[in-house]
Design a protein around this motif. Structure first.
Motif, short mmCIF file in Angstrom:
data_model
loop_
_atom_site.label_atom_id
_atom_site.label_comp_id
_atom_site.label_asym_id
_atom_site.label_seq_id
_atom_site.Cartn_x
_atom_site.Cartn_y
_atom_site.Cartn_z
N PHE A 280 -2.53 -2.31 -3.03
CA PHE A 280 -3.97 -1.87 -2.70
C PHE A 280 -4.10 -0.56 -2.24
N TRP B 281 -4.65 1.75 -6.79
CA TRP B 281 -4.98 0.24 -7.06
C TRP B 281 -4.40 -0.41 -8.08
N ARG C 181 0.83 -1.04 -0.17
CA ARG C 181 0.07 0.18 -0.05
C ARG C 181 0.92 1.22 0.16
N GLN D 195 -14.12 -1.49 -4.67
CA GLN D 195 -13.70 -1.58 -6.05
C GLN D 195 -14.17 -3.03 -6.75
#
Length: 237
Positions: A157, A120, A113, A189
């Motif tokens: 992510f 993403w 992340r 998502q």
């Protein structure tokens, strides 16, 4: 440890995206406590992901979204091995053997992340957040970094819903019940799936809100409603 305590109380596994510079803090006592938390994360079945070595603080100076990403060639070096090595060393020192070390290495290499940035790259899920950091060049560089890390085989992510914090005091803006009512059962998502972002900084002792109790309340309400908590390595399954 308060996040871990809450998760253990409800029986929920989570994903922790970590910065391993916290494992050798200027305060030996703080570093030791952070290593203890890392060991608990692994021993209690949580997944460890890569959140960059130092939250990109070498660029931002004040640990803010401003100037977080300066260019792909340098930015990408603050992920991967530079963050993995201190983590696995701490686990080795705690007595973990090769299989456990290799598993953590794999989850950190595969699950990333980006600090500040809701970009993403997970299977078919692609989302660019050019406005997540400033100036415009930083936002652009963050998107290019997400693409490059994904090209190297990592899933990058973002999040679908964030438990908002007041970053001036590092406390939640609202409690667990209010957070529960912000969930969207239709998903984010991906249909039927929600990535929830929260920060462990909200769980320091003190303040007007018992953050551990509020996390327990959120987890309890969610599980009673039928939500199932999973780690990000299962996101596409």
């Amino acid at each position: 440890p308060y996040v871990l305590d809450a998760l253990k109380e409800i029986g929920v596994r989570a994903t922790f995206f970590i910065n391993s510079d916290n494992l050798h803090n200027d305060s030996p006592q703080t570093a030791a406590l952070n290593k203890e938390s890392l060991v608990r994360m692994v021993s209690e079945g949580h997944i460890i992901g890569d959140h960059s070595y130092d939250h990109m603080a070498h660029n931002t100076i004040t640990d803010s979204p401003r100037n977080a990403y300066v260019g792909l060639d340098d930015d990408i070096t603050w992920f991967g091995q530079i963050n993995i090595d201190p983590t696995t060393l701490a686990l080795e020192e705690a007595g973990y053997k090769e299989d456990a070390i290799n598993f953590v290495t794999k989850t950190m290499r595969n699950n990333i992340r980006l600090p500040f940035s809701n970009n993403w790259r997970v299977g078919p899920v692609k989302h660019d957040c050019y406005a997540c950091t400033v100036p415009k060049s930083s936002g652009n560089n963050g998107v290019e970094l997400a693409k490059a890390l994904n090209n190297e085989g990592a899933s990058v992510f973002g999040w679908d819903i964030e438990w908002k914090m007041d970053f001036s005091i590092y406390r939640y803006r609202y409690g667990g019940e209010a957070m529960f009512y912000r969930l969207n059962s239709t998903g984010g998502q991906l249909p039927g799936k929600i990535v929830v972002l929260t920060h462990d900084l909200a769980h320091r002792p003190g303040g007007d809100v018992n953050a551990k109790a509020e996390l327990v309340k959120f987890l309890s309400l969610s599980t009673e409603k039928g939500y199932e908590f999973k780690t990000v390595d299962t996101y596409l399954t």
